[in-house]
Design a protein around this motif. Sequence first.
Motif, PDB file in Angstrom:
ATOM      1  N   GLU A   1      46.502 -59.351 -32.878  1.00 51.66           N
ATOM      2  CA  GLU A   1      47.353 -58.604 -31.943  1.00 51.66           C
ATOM      3  C   GLU A   1      47.251 -57.190 -31.817  1.00 51.66           C
ATOM      4  N   ASN A   2      47.017 -56.703 -32.733  1.00 48.75           N
ATOM      5  CA  ASN A   2      46.816 -54.993 -32.807  1.00 48.75           C
ATOM      6  C   ASN A   2      45.900 -54.603 -31.591  1.00 48.75           C
ATOM      7  N   ALA A   3      44.742 -55.330 -31.410  1.00 47.86           N
ATOM      8  CA  ALA A   3      43.786 -54.862 -30.217  1.00 47.86           C
ATOM      9  C   ALA A   3      44.601 -54.832 -28.729  1.00 47.86           C
ATOM     10  N   VAL A   4      45.470 -55.748 -28.543  1.00 48.87           N
ATOM     11  CA  VAL A   4      46.269 -55.875 -27.361  1.00 48.87           C
ATOM     12  C   VAL A   4      47.275 -54.891 -27.459  1.00 48.87           C
ATOM     13  N   PHE A   5      47.956 -54.583 -28.432  1.00 48.97           N
ATOM     14  CA  PHE A   5      48.780 -53.631 -28.793  1.00 48.97           C
ATOM     15  C   PHE A   5      48.374 -52.134 -28.538  1.00 48.97           C
ATOM     16  N   GLU A   6      47.136 -51.858 -28.888  1.00 48.02           N
ATOM     17  CA  GLU A   6      46.350 -50.708 -28.612  1.00 48.02           C
ATOM     18  C   GLU A   6      45.832 -50.526 -27.272  1.00 48.02           C
ATOM     19  N   LYS A   7      45.530 -51.348 -26.682  1.00 50.55           N
ATOM     20  CA  LYS A   7      45.086 -51.486 -25.292  1.00 50.55           C
ATOM     21  C   LYS A   7      46.401 -51.289 -24.475  1.00 50.55           C
ATOM     22  N   ILE A   8      47.635 -51.445 -24.700  1.00 57.46           N
ATOM     23  CA  ILE A   8      48.770 -51.540 -23.960  1.00 57.46           C
ATOM     24  C   ILE A   8      49.164 -50.107 -24.021  1.00 57.46           C
ATOM     25  N   GLY A   9      49.017 -49.563 -25.354  1.00 52.85           N
ATOM     26  CA  GLY A   9      49.365 -48.112 -25.459  1.00 52.85           C
ATOM     27  C   GLY A   9      48.662 -47.481 -24.623  1.00 52.85           C
ATOM     28  N   GLU A  10      47.369 -47.614 -24.551  1.00 50.48           N
ATOM     29  CA  GLU A  10      46.173 -46.959 -24.098  1.00 50.48           C
ATOM     30  C   GLU A  10      46.670 -46.894 -22.487  1.00 50.48           C
ATOM     31  N   GLU A  11      46.631 -47.973 -21.906  1.00 47.10           N
ATOM     32  CA  GLU A  11      46.818 -48.061 -20.549  1.00 47.10           C
ATOM     33  C   GLU A  11      48.086 -47.421 -20.165  1.00 47.10           C
ATOM     34  N   THR A  12      49.215 -47.480 -20.914  1.00 49.12           N
ATOM     35  CA  THR A  12      50.479 -46.941 -20.806  1.00 49.12           C
ATOM     36  C   THR A  12      50.258 -45.285 -20.551  1.00 49.12           C
ATOM     37  N   THR A  13      49.614 -44.914 -21.417  1.00 51.51           N
ATOM     38  CA  THR A  13      49.270 -43.331 -21.487  1.00 51.51           C
ATOM     39  C   THR A  13      48.503 -42.920 -20.266  1.00 51.51           C
ATOM     40  N   GLU A  14      47.464 -43.601 -19.967  1.00 50.53           N
ATOM     41  CA  GLU A  14      46.612 -43.492 -18.777  1.00 50.53           C
ATOM     42  C   GLU A  14      47.411 -43.663 -17.602  1.00 50.53           C
ATOM     43  N   ALA A  15      48.472 -44.475 -17.459  1.00 50.54           N
ATOM     44  CA  ALA A  15      49.163 -44.691 -16.074  1.00 50.54           C
ATOM     45  C   ALA A  15      50.124 -43.461 -16.287  1.00 50.54           C
ATOM     46  N   ILE A  16      50.797 -43.082 -17.209  1.00 47.65           N
ATOM     47  CA  ILE A  16      51.651 -41.933 -17.295  1.00 47.65           C
ATOM     48  C   ILE A  16      50.874 -40.702 -16.822  1.00 47.65           C
ATOM     49  N   LEU A  17      49.879 -40.509 -17.264  1.00 38.75           N
ATOM     50  CA  LEU A  17      48.990 -39.032 -17.137  1.00 38.75           C
ATOM     51  C   LEU A  17      48.685 -39.187 -15.509  1.00 38.75           C
ATOM     52  N   ALA A  18      48.298 -40.611 -14.938  1.00 34.88           N
ATOM     53  CA  ALA A  18      48.192 -40.338 -13.495  1.00 34.88           C
ATOM     54  C   ALA A  18      49.310 -40.162 -12.861  1.00 34.88           C
ATOM     55  N   ALA A  19      50.426 -40.571 -13.015  1.00 40.87           N
ATOM     56  CA  ALA A  19      51.522 -40.283 -12.422  1.00 40.87           C
ATOM     57  C   ALA A  19      51.908 -38.925 -12.515  1.00 40.87           C
ATOM     58  N   LYS A  20      51.593 -38.302 -13.809  1.00 43.97           N
ATOM     59  CA  LYS A  20      51.907 -36.781 -13.787  1.00 43.97           C
ATOM     60  C   LYS A  20      50.929 -36.121 -12.864  1.00 43.97           C
ATOM     61  N   ASP A  21      49.777 -36.488 -12.774  1.00 38.27           N
ATOM     62  CA  ASP A  21      48.895 -35.736 -12.063  1.00 38.27           C
ATOM     63  C   ASP A  21      49.130 -36.185 -10.453  1.00 38.27           C
ATOM     64  N   ASP A  22      50.061 -36.664 -10.167  1.00 35.74           N
ATOM     65  CA  ASP A  22      49.943 -37.307  -8.613  1.00 35.74           C
ATOM     66  C   ASP A  22      48.821 -38.014  -8.115  1.00 35.74           C
ATOM     67  N   ASP A  23      48.112 -38.668  -8.962  1.00 34.28           N
ATOM     68  CA  ASP A  23      46.919 -39.314  -8.650  1.00 34.28           C
ATOM     69  C   ASP A  23      47.290 -40.899  -8.316  1.00 34.28           C
ATOM     70  N   ARG A  24      47.735 -41.415  -7.119  1.00 34.23           N
ATOM     71  CA  ARG A  24      48.095 -42.558  -6.799  1.00 34.23           C
ATOM     72  C   ARG A  24      47.181 -43.537  -7.076  1.00 34.23           C
ATOM     73  N   GLU A  25      45.791 -43.569  -6.582  1.00 33.88           N
ATOM     74  CA  GLU A  25      44.990 -44.299  -6.980  1.00 33.88           C
ATOM     75  C   GLU A  25      44.491 -44.689  -8.510  1.00 33.88           C
ATOM     76  N   GLU A  26      44.573 -43.639  -9.363  1.00 33.67           N
ATOM     77  CA  GLU A  26      44.462 -43.873 -10.688  1.00 33.67           C
ATOM     78  C   GLU A  26      45.850 -44.497 -11.086  1.00 33.67           C
ATOM     79  N   LEU A  27      46.848 -44.132 -10.981  1.00 36.69           N
ATOM     80  CA  LEU A  27      48.180 -44.890 -11.281  1.00 36.69           C
ATOM     81  C   LEU A  27      48.205 -46.294 -11.138  1.00 36.69           C
ATOM     82  N   THR A  28      47.584 -46.598  -9.710  1.00 35.35           N
ATOM     83  CA  THR A  28      47.774 -47.927  -9.473  1.00 35.35           C
ATOM     84  C   THR A  28      46.535 -48.687 -10.331  1.00 35.35           C
ATOM     85  N   TYR A  29      45.528 -48.081 -10.577  1.00 30.91           N
ATOM     86  CA  TYR A  29      44.416 -48.772 -11.289  1.00 30.91           C
ATOM     87  C   TYR A  29      44.866 -49.011 -12.688  1.00 30.91           C
TER      88      TYR A  29
END
Length: 119
Positions: free
Chosen positions: A60-88
């Motif tokens: 399960e840790n593999a999925v936990f890590e991916k959720i953490g990684e994707e959450t961070t990437e979504a937050i950074l995209a939102a911070k950068d106002d990158d709507r396309e990257e936030l959606t992705y």
Amino acid sequence: MSDPSADDSEAAGTDPETDEDPEVPSEAVIDELFATIESRKKELPEGSYTASLFTHEKGENAVFEKIGEETTEAILAAKDDDREELTYESADLVYHLLVLFAMKDLDVDDLREELRDRF
């Protein structure tokens, strides 16, 4: 997805491993994706990124890590106002969250009920 070993089309909801019509109505996409995830969990086809998450050496840790990684990437995209990257990145996050639901024997209806109860 940021993981180069991941099959982008599978995580995005289009599945190259089946002959299913890729033109799934948008209101049914999450249900269709979850059905594919459940199918991969049961059948564990070789070469499937989804199946590899259910059999990963980290468990399960593999999925936990991916959720953490994707959450961070979504937050950074939102911070950068990158709507396309936030959606992705949000699509990647939802996909990995659905994999976690399947691992924990939950389903999309459980999520719908919880959200409905919050109205």
